[in-house]
Design a protein around this motif. Structure first.
Motif, PDB file in Angstrom:
ATOM      1  N   GLN A   1       0.857  -1.181   0.000  1.00  0.00           N
ATOM      2  CA  GLN A   1       0.000   0.000   0.000  1.00  0.00           C
ATOM      3  C   GLN A   1       0.890   1.226   0.000  1.00  0.00           C
ATOM      4  OE1 GLN A   1      -3.530   0.088   2.482  1.00  0.00           O
ATOM      5  NE2 GLN A   1      -2.996   2.154   3.120  1.00  0.00           N
ATOM      6  N   ASP A   2       0.648   2.145  -0.944  1.00  0.00           N
ATOM      7  CA  ASP A   2       1.483   3.337  -1.030  1.00  0.00           C
ATOM      8  C   ASP A   2       0.924   4.458  -0.149  1.00  0.00           C
ATOM      9  OD1 ASP A   2      -0.577   4.606  -2.472  1.00  0.00           O
ATOM     10  OD2 ASP A   2       0.411   4.307  -4.406  1.00  0.00           O
ATOM     11  N   ASP A   3       1.587   5.599  -0.191  1.00  0.00           N
ATOM     12  CA  ASP A   3       1.217   6.742   0.645  1.00  0.00           C
ATOM     13  C   ASP A   3      -0.189   7.268   0.357  1.00  0.00           C
ATOM     14  OD1 ASP A   3       3.770   6.562   1.650  1.00  0.00           O
ATOM     15  OD2 ASP A   3       4.562   8.161   0.385  1.00  0.00           O
ATOM     16  N   ASN A   4      -0.699   7.009  -0.830  1.00  0.00           N
ATOM     17  CA  ASN A   4      -2.024   7.486  -1.221  1.00  0.00           C
ATOM     18  C   ASN A   4      -3.124   6.457  -0.960  1.00  0.00           C
ATOM     19  OD1 ASN A   4      -1.052   9.990  -2.262  1.00  0.00           O
ATOM     20  ND2 ASN A   4      -0.292   8.888  -4.031  1.00  0.00           N
ATOM     21  N   GLY A   5      -2.763   5.317  -0.372  1.00  0.00           N
ATOM     22  CA  GLY A   5      -3.741   4.277  -0.076  1.00  0.00           C
ATOM     23  C   GLY A   5      -3.997   3.310  -1.214  1.00  0.00           C
ATOM     24  N   ASN A   6      -3.259   3.445  -2.318  1.00  0.00           N
ATOM     25  CA  ASN A   6      -3.400   2.516  -3.437  1.00  0.00           C
ATOM     26  C   ASN A   6      -2.732   1.193  -3.087  1.00  0.00           C
ATOM     27  OD1 ASN A   6      -4.625   4.461  -5.250  1.00  0.00           O
ATOM     28  ND2 ASN A   6      -2.617   5.417  -5.309  1.00  0.00           N
ATOM     29  N   ARG A   7      -3.387   0.097  -3.400  1.00  0.00           N
ATOM     30  CA  ARG A   7      -2.869  -1.234  -3.075  1.00  0.00           C
ATOM     31  C   ARG A   7      -2.501  -1.981  -4.344  1.00  0.00           C
ATOM     32  NH1 ARG A   7      -7.176  -2.774   1.700  1.00  0.00           N
ATOM     33  NH2 ARG A   7      -6.461  -1.134   3.097  1.00  0.00           N
ATOM     34  N   TYR A   8      -1.366  -2.691  -4.273  1.00  0.00           N
ATOM     35  CA  TYR A   8      -0.847  -3.430  -5.426  1.00  0.00           C
ATOM     36  C   TYR A   8      -0.398  -4.815  -4.988  1.00  0.00           C
ATOM     37  CZ  TYR A   8      -0.443   1.353  -7.066  1.00  0.00           C
ATOM     38  OH  TYR A   8      -0.703   2.650  -7.385  1.00  0.00           O
ATOM     39  N   ARG A   9      -0.640  -5.804  -5.822  1.00  0.00           N
ATOM     40  CA  ARG A   9      -0.118  -7.147  -5.562  1.00  0.00           C
ATOM     41  C   ARG A   9       1.331  -7.167  -6.031  1.00  0.00           C
ATOM     42  NH1 ARG A   9      -3.356 -11.488  -8.360  1.00  0.00           N
ATOM     43  NH2 ARG A   9      -2.124 -10.867 -10.138  1.00  0.00           N
ATOM     44  N   VAL A  10       2.242  -7.480  -5.117  1.00  0.00           N
ATOM     45  CA  VAL A  10       3.675  -7.521  -5.411  1.00  0.00           C
ATOM     46  C   VAL A  10       4.069  -8.888  -5.957  1.00  0.00           C
ATOM     47  CG1 VAL A  10       5.979  -7.349  -4.382  1.00  0.00           C
ATOM     48  CG2 VAL A  10       4.170  -5.796  -3.649  1.00  0.00           C
ATOM     49  N   GLY A  11       3.511  -9.952  -5.387  1.00  0.00           N
ATOM     50  CA  GLY A  11       3.861 -11.295  -5.830  1.00  0.00           C
ATOM     51  C   GLY A  11       2.950 -12.336  -5.219  1.00  0.00           C
ATOM     52  N   ARG A  12       3.061 -13.556  -5.739  1.00  0.00           N
ATOM     53  CA  ARG A  12       2.284 -14.705  -5.262  1.00  0.00           C
ATOM     54  C   ARG A  12       3.247 -15.813  -4.887  1.00  0.00           C
ATOM     55  NH1 ARG A  12      -2.504 -15.814  -9.326  1.00  0.00           N
ATOM     56  NH2 ARG A  12      -2.420 -17.662  -8.039  1.00  0.00           N
ATOM     57  N   TYR A  13       2.946 -16.508  -3.796  1.00  0.00           N
ATOM     58  CA  TYR A  13       3.873 -17.491  -3.250  1.00  0.00           C
ATOM     59  C   TYR A  13       3.136 -18.740  -2.788  1.00  0.00           C
ATOM     60  CZ  TYR A  13       6.669 -13.365  -3.526  1.00  0.00           C
ATOM     61  OH  TYR A  13       7.302 -12.245  -4.014  1.00  0.00           O
ATOM     62  N   ALA A  14       3.873 -19.835  -2.728  1.00  0.00           N
ATOM     63  CA  ALA A  14       3.292 -21.129  -2.375  1.00  0.00           C
ATOM     64  C   ALA A  14       3.007 -21.254  -0.883  1.00  0.00           C
ATOM     65  CB  ALA A  14       4.212 -22.260  -2.819  1.00  0.00           C
ATOM     66  N   THR A  15       3.832 -20.604  -0.049  1.00  0.00           N
ATOM     67  CA  THR A  15       3.659 -20.728   1.396  1.00  0.00           C
ATOM     68  C   THR A  15       3.567 -19.358   2.052  1.00  0.00           C
ATOM     69  OG1 THR A  15       6.015 -20.702   1.959  1.00  0.00           O
ATOM     70  CG2 THR A  15       5.029 -22.861   1.411  1.00  0.00           C
ATOM     71  N   GLU A  16       2.916 -19.317   3.185  1.00  0.00           N
ATOM     72  CA  GLU A  16       2.810 -18.073   3.942  1.00  0.00           C
ATOM     73  C   GLU A  16       4.190 -17.613   4.405  1.00  0.00           C
ATOM     74  OE1 GLU A  16       0.274 -16.174   7.642  1.00  0.00           O
ATOM     75  OE2 GLU A  16       0.398 -18.349   7.459  1.00  0.00           O
ATOM     76  N   ASP A  17       5.025 -18.551   4.819  1.00  0.00           N
ATOM     77  CA  ASP A  17       6.366 -18.224   5.293  1.00  0.00           C
ATOM     78  C   ASP A  17       7.195 -17.543   4.195  1.00  0.00           C
ATOM     79  OD1 ASP A  17       8.479 -18.351   7.319  1.00  0.00           O
ATOM     80  OD2 ASP A  17       9.412 -19.830   5.983  1.00  0.00           O
ATOM     81  N   GLU A  18       7.129 -18.091   2.993  1.00  0.00           N
ATOM     82  CA  GLU A  18       7.861 -17.513   1.866  1.00  0.00           C
ATOM     83  C   GLU A  18       7.365 -16.095   1.580  1.00  0.00           C
ATOM     84  OE1 GLU A  18       8.833 -18.678  -2.785  1.00  0.00           O
ATOM     85  OE2 GLU A  18       7.121 -19.618  -1.786  1.00  0.00           O
ATOM     86  N   ALA A  19       6.058 -15.909   1.565  1.00  0.00           N
ATOM     87  CA  ALA A  19       5.485 -14.587   1.315  1.00  0.00           C
ATOM     88  C   ALA A  19       5.869 -13.607   2.418  1.00  0.00           C
ATOM     89  CB  ALA A  19       3.963 -14.692   1.206  1.00  0.00           C
ATOM     90  N   GLN A  20       5.862 -14.065   3.665  1.00  0.00           N
ATOM     91  CA  GLN A  20       6.205 -13.186   4.787  1.00  0.00           C
ATOM     92  C   GLN A  20       7.662 -12.744   4.719  1.00  0.00           C
ATOM     93  OE1 GLN A  20       3.828 -12.046   7.156  1.00  0.00           O
ATOM     94  NE2 GLN A  20       5.501 -10.576   7.230  1.00  0.00           N
ATOM     95  N   LYS A  21       8.547 -13.633   4.310  1.00  0.00           N
ATOM     96  CA  LYS A  21       9.961 -13.268   4.164  1.00  0.00           C
ATOM     97  C   LYS A  21      10.136 -12.171   3.122  1.00  0.00           C
ATOM     98  CE  LYS A  21      11.889 -17.648   5.680  1.00  0.00           C
ATOM     99  NZ  LYS A  21      12.566 -18.882   5.288  1.00  0.00           N
ATOM    100  N   VAL A  22       9.413 -12.264   2.023  1.00  0.00           N
ATOM    101  CA  VAL A  22       9.480 -11.234   0.981  1.00  0.00           C
ATOM    102  C   VAL A  22       8.924  -9.913   1.512  1.00  0.00           C
ATOM    103  CG1 VAL A  22       8.593 -10.537  -1.278  1.00  0.00           C
ATOM    104  CG2 VAL A  22       9.433 -12.866  -0.931  1.00  0.00           C
ATOM    105  N   ALA A  23       7.773  -9.958   2.162  1.00  0.00           N
ATOM    106  CA  ALA A  23       7.167  -8.742   2.717  1.00  0.00           C
ATOM    107  C   ALA A  23       8.097  -8.088   3.740  1.00  0.00           C
ATOM    108  CB  ALA A  23       5.820  -9.066   3.353  1.00  0.00           C
ATOM    109  N   ASP A  24       8.709  -8.886   4.601  1.00  0.00           N
ATOM    110  CA  ASP A  24       9.638  -8.349   5.597  1.00  0.00           C
ATOM    111  C   ASP A  24      10.847  -7.710   4.935  1.00  0.00           C
ATOM    112  OD1 ASP A  24       7.945  -9.259   7.587  1.00  0.00           O
ATOM    113  OD2 ASP A  24       9.174 -11.024   8.060  1.00  0.00           O
TER     114      ASP A  24
END
Length: 60
Positions: free
Chosen positions: A15-38
């Motif tokens: 989510q950017d400063d203006n409140g716009n939301r974008y999908r960055v990526g898709r992942y097989a596991t929650e752990d993998e996605a969380q590592k990318v987000a972190d």
């Protein structure tokens, strides 16, 4: 949804400063996605990153 036949139900959302939301990526596991987000969140930008499962409601 799949990518080459593999289930990728976990999304990283930005989510950017203006409140716009974008999908960055898709992942097989929650752990993998969380590592990318972190990793993206640790870069010091003002953006907000989180993980959600496809079909799940995003945080407000």
């Amino acid at each position: 949804m799949t990518d080459g036949g593999t289930m990728l139900p976990w999304l990283v959302i930005r989510q950017d400063d203006n409140g716009n939301r974008y999908r960055v990526g898709r992942y097989a596991t929650e752990d993998e996605a969380q590592k990318v987000a972190d990793s993206l969140g640790d870069r010091g930008h003002e953006q907000l990153y989180w993980v959600e499962r496809m079909g799940q409601t995003a945080p407000s």
